[in-house]
Design an enzyme around this catalytic site. Structure first.
Site, PDB file in Angstrom:
ATOM      1  N   HIS A  25      10.290   2.290   2.449  1.00 42.25           N
ATOM      2  CA  HIS A  25      11.313   1.290   2.757  1.00 42.25           C
ATOM      3  C   HIS A  25      10.979  -0.083   2.170  1.00 42.25           C
ATOM      4  O   HIS A  25      11.544  -1.087   2.583  1.00 42.25           O
ATOM      5  CB  HIS A  25      11.536   1.180   4.269  1.00 42.25           C
ATOM      6  CG  HIS A  25      10.276   1.106   5.067  1.00 42.25           C
ATOM      7  ND1 HIS A  25       9.942   2.034   6.018  1.00 42.25           N
ATOM      8  CD2 HIS A  25       9.264   0.227   5.042  1.00 42.25           C
ATOM      9  CE1 HIS A  25       8.782   1.728   6.559  1.00 42.25           C
ATOM     10  NE2 HIS A  25       8.356   0.622   5.975  1.00 42.25           N
TER      11      HIS A  25
ATOM     12  N   TYR B 252      -4.297  -4.116  -4.041  1.00 44.07           N
ATOM     13  CA  TYR B 252      -4.047  -3.357  -5.271  1.00 44.07           C
ATOM     14  C   TYR B 252      -4.493  -4.079  -6.532  1.00 44.07           C
ATOM     15  O   TYR B 252      -4.383  -3.542  -7.631  1.00 44.07           O
ATOM     16  CB  TYR B 252      -2.549  -3.041  -5.415  1.00 44.07           C
ATOM     17  CG  TYR B 252      -1.894  -2.462  -4.189  1.00 44.07           C
ATOM     18  CD1 TYR B 252      -2.621  -1.716  -3.247  1.00 44.07           C
ATOM     19  CD2 TYR B 252      -0.537  -2.652  -3.948  1.00 44.07           C
ATOM     20  CE1 TYR B 252      -2.018  -1.193  -2.135  1.00 44.07           C
ATOM     21  CE2 TYR B 252       0.083  -2.129  -2.834  1.00 44.07           C
ATOM     22  CZ  TYR B 252      -0.662  -1.399  -1.922  1.00 44.07           C
ATOM     23  OH  TYR B 252      -0.047  -0.889  -0.812  1.00 44.07           O
TER      24      TYR B 252
END
Length: 470
Positions: free
Chosen positions: A168, A252
Site C-alpha cells: 500500500h 535501503y
C-alpha cells in the site's frame, strides 16, 4: 461459490480487513473463506467475528478454519498469503543481533540483515504453497502480502502459478503528495515504477500541469521537510519522489543510519520516522497486549467502506471484468527496460476477467534505476541462498546490502551472519549443518618478507620519470 484460501490467517487484524473488504463487495458476496494457520488459536477468533458479521449483515459468505495447508488450497479460486515465519521471536533476532554489531534498523522487513533473514525463512514456504497450488488449484491466482515483497515475488516469478504482490506504499504516498501540492488524490495523474518499497513517481500532474515544481518547493520548507527527512533528502538529490517512508528508506541506502551524526540528523522522528527498532517494538507491544485477549471481541459488526488495500478490487475485477488498475509486483519481463528481466518489478497492472496485465513503463531515470540496482543485487543473492541453502551466498547477500556494508567489514558481516544462522537454525532447515566458513584475520608480522610481485605499470612509468629527472 468461490473459494478464497488465506494462508497465514493468524494475522488477525489484517485478515479481518481483507475479509471485510471482500464481504463489502456486492459481487463477491458468495465467498467461502478458508482460514489456514499452523494453530487455531487466532483463526478461531477471526472465524467467530466473521460469522457474527455474516449473520448481522445477512451475507451469503461462509468461513472455515484448518491447520492443513493442502486442505485450504484444494479447489481454491484465490489464495491470499500473509504469514510471518517465526513471529515476533525471530523478528527480535533479526533486529537485535545486527544491532549488537552496529547495524541499526528501523523496520527490518525488506532489506538489510532483517529483510534477508525474513526472506530466507519465507521463500521456502511460499515455494511450497506454489507447488501445492500447481497441483491442487492450478487456475487460482495468488495475492501475496508476505514481506520482503520483492524477494518473495522474485521466487514466485520462477514458478508456474499466477500471482501478484501487493503493497500500500503507492496509495499512502499519494495521500501525502495530495496534501503537499493541494490537489485531490483522485485528480492526480501519476506513473509509479521501480521495485517494491523503492518505486519512483516518474510523473505527477494535474489536468496537464506538472506537480513536481510545487512538490520540490514544499520540500525546501522546514515545515514540510521535517515530516519526511530521509525521503525528502533523497528527493532533493535524486530528483524524483519515492513510494516509501523515511523509516523504511533509511535502511535501503547507506547515508542515513551509518553514523550517530546521520541518525540524529535524519532519523530522529519517533516510531516509523526513523526510530531504532520501531517496527519490532510495535509488533512486540501488540503481541503482548493481545496475547490473552480476543482482539475482535468488541469490533463493530456493520460492514465498513472498503479499505485502501487492493485485494478485494482485484478479485472483483477478475470475477466481473470491471477493470481495476493498481501498482503490483511481478517478474519484470520487460516492464522496466533498465532493470533486470528476472527481478521483481513494481509498476502499473490492470486486472479484468482475462487476468492480470502488466504495462510497459520503459526506462526509469538512470539515477533511479541505479539506486534500485543496489537493492536488486541483494535480492538476487538472497533468493539464490534461500533456494540453495548455501551459507556463503547469505554472507555475500548481506555484504552487498547498502546499510550493512557502510557499517561493517567483510569479516564482521561473516561473523554476524553466522550468529544469525545459528540463532534461527530451527526455521532455516535448508542450511542444516552448514555455516559460513571461518575467515580469521591474517596476522602480518612487522618484519614480514613480502612475496615478489610485478611492478604496477603506472608505478613503473613514475619510477622511470624519477630516474630521468635525476
Amino acid at each position: 461459490m468461490r473459494k478464497i484460501a488465506i494462508i497465514g490467517a493468524g494475522s488477525i487484524v489484517f485478515c479481518k480487513t481483507l475479509m471485510l473488504d471482500i464481504m463489502a463487495t456486492k459481487d463477491l458476496e458468495e465467498t467461502e473463506f478458508v482460514l489456514m494457520a499452523p494453530s487455531t488459536g487466532k483463526t478461531t477468533q477471526v472465524k467467530a467475528f466473521a460469522d457474527k458479521v455474516i449473520a448481522h449483515n445477512g451475507l451469503k459468505s461462509k468461513v472455515s478454519i484448518t491447520t492443513d495447508r493442502r486442505e485450504a488450497l484444494r479447489g481454491a479460486n484465490y489464495v491470499i498469503t500473509s504469514f510471518q515465519v517465526g513471529g515476533v521471536d525471530l523478528f527480535e533476532k533479526d533486529y537485535k543481533i545486527p544491532l549488537s554489531y552496529g547495524v541499526d534498523q528501523c523496520i527490518g522487513d525488506t532489506l538489510g540483515p532483517g529483510g534477508v533473514f525474513r526472506a530466507l525463512r519465507s521463500i521456502p514456504i511460499i515455494l511450497d504453497v506454489a507447488r501445492d497450488m500447481e497441483e491442487l488449484c492450478p487456475d487460482a491466482t495468488l495475492l501475496n502480502y508476505v514481506n520482503p515483497m520483492a524477494m518473495v515475488c522474485w521466487a514466485l516469478g520462477e514458478t508456474k502459478i499466477k500471482y501478484v504482490g501487493l503493497c500500500h506504499g503507492v496509495q499512502t504516498t499519494l495521500d501525502l503528495i495530495s496534501g503537499y501540492v493541494g490537489v485531490p488524490k483522485h485528480e492526480i495523474d501519476y506513473v509509479s515504477a521501480g521495485i517494491n518499497h523503492m518505486g519512483w513517481f516518474t510523473k505527477l500532474s494535474h489536468k496537464g500541469q506538472d506537480l513536481y515544481p510545487i512538490l520540490r518547493e514544499k520540500f525546501e520548507q522546514p515545515e514540510f521537510y521535517v515530516n519526511e527527512k530521509v525521503r525528502g533528502e533523497v528527493f532533493r538529490h535524486f530528483g524524483y519522489f519515492m513510494t516509501e517512508s523515511t523509516g523504511h528508506l533509511s535502511e535501503y541506502v547507506p547515508w542515513f543510519r551509518s553514523s550517530r551524526e546521520a541518525l540524529d540528523l535524519y532519523c530522529d522522528e519517533p516510531s516509523f520516522g526513523g526510530e531504532s527498532g520501531a517496527y519490532y517494538t510495535w509488533c512486540t507491544y501488540v503481541a503482548n497486549k493481545y496475547r490473552e485477549k480476543d482482539v475482535l471481541a468488541d469490533e463493530p459488526l456493520a460492514l465498513p467502506p472498503r479499505s485502501v488495500e487492493y485485494c478485494a478490487y482485484i478479485i472483483e475485477a477478475l470475477e466481473t471484468g470491471r477493470t481495476f488498475k493498481f501498482s503490483g509486483n511481478l517478474r519484470n519481463n520487460g516492464m522496466i527496460s533498465n532493470l533486470p528481466e528476472d527481478c521483481c518489478a513494481e509498476g502499473l497492472v490492470f486486472a479484468d476477467r482475462n487476468g492480470l496485465h502488466r504495462t510497459v513503463v520503459g526506462e526509469l531515470p538512470p539515477q533511479c534505476a541505479a539506486l534500485n540496482m543496489t537493492n536488486i543485487n541483494v535480492q538476487r543473492l538472497t533468493v539464490l541462498a534461500a533456494k540453495t541453502g548455501d551459507p556463503e551466498t547469505v554472507v555475500q547477500a548481506v555484504a552487498m546490502d547498502p546499510l550493512t556494508s557502510s557499517v561493517l567489514t567483510l569479516k564482521q558481516i561473516r561473523e554476524m551472519v553466522t550468529e544469525m544462522l545459528i540463532a534461527q537454525q530451527e526455521y532455516l532447515p535448508q542450511f542444516e549443518g552448514r555455516l559460513p566458513r571461518p575467515t580469521p584475520t591474517i596476522p602480518i608480522p612487522a618484519n614480514v618478507q613480502r612475496a615478489e610481485v610485478p611492478i604496477d605499470p603506472a608505478l613503473a612509468v613514475y619510477s622511470r620519470f624519477g630516474e630521468l629527472a635525476k
